[in-house]
Write a protein that holds these residues in place. Structure first.
Motif, PDB file in Angstrom:
ATOM      1  N   SER A  37       0.838  -1.360   0.224  1.00 39.18           N
ATOM      2  CA  SER A  37      -0.040  -0.187  -0.187  1.00 39.18           C
ATOM      3  C   SER A  37       0.848   1.370  -0.178  1.00 39.18           C
ATOM      4  O   SER A  37       0.771   2.273  -0.574  1.00 39.18           O
ATOM      5  N   ALA A  40       2.139   1.814  -3.423  1.00 42.60           N
ATOM      6  CA  ALA A  40       1.597   2.249  -4.478  1.00 42.60           C
ATOM      7  C   ALA A  40       1.139   3.763  -4.184  1.00 42.60           C
ATOM      8  O   ALA A  40       1.196   4.684  -5.232  1.00 42.60           O
ATOM      9  N   GLU A  41       1.063   4.211  -2.977  1.00 41.83           N
ATOM     10  CA  GLU A  41       0.824   5.547  -2.532  1.00 41.83           C
ATOM     11  C   GLU A  41       1.953   6.380  -2.943  1.00 41.83           C
ATOM     12  O   GLU A  41       1.880   7.585  -3.563  1.00 41.83           O
ATOM     13  N   HIS A  43       3.827   6.074  -5.511  1.00 44.20           N
ATOM     14  CA  HIS A  43       3.906   6.000  -6.995  1.00 44.20           C
ATOM     15  C   HIS A  43       2.742   6.613  -7.911  1.00 44.20           C
ATOM     16  O   HIS A  43       2.630   6.379  -8.907  1.00 44.20           O
ATOM     17  N   LYS A  44       1.848   7.152  -7.167  1.00 44.74           N
ATOM     18  CA  LYS A  44       0.822   7.858  -7.480  1.00 44.74           C
ATOM     19  C   LYS A  44       1.010   9.113  -8.374  1.00 44.74           C
ATOM     20  O   LYS A  44       1.955   9.783  -8.084  1.00 44.74           O
TER      21      LYS A  44
END
Length: 44
Positions: A37, A40-41, A43-44
């Protein structure tokens, strides 16, 4: 009677060891999910 007590102690110890193993595995999986998680945050 002594055999019964010994058997109960062994069974109890095995049950406690099993619970600790499952608990540890759950914590490892949770930490892995948090890392995904976070990645992913980032690489936004």
């Amino acid at each position: 009677m002594t055999r019964l007590i010994a058997l109960l102690l062994i069974a109890g110890t095995a049950a406690l060891a099993g619970c600790n193993t499952v608990s540890g595995a759950g914590q490892d999986i949770s930490k892995g999910g948090q890392a995904i998680s976070n990645s992913a945050e980032e690489h936004k």
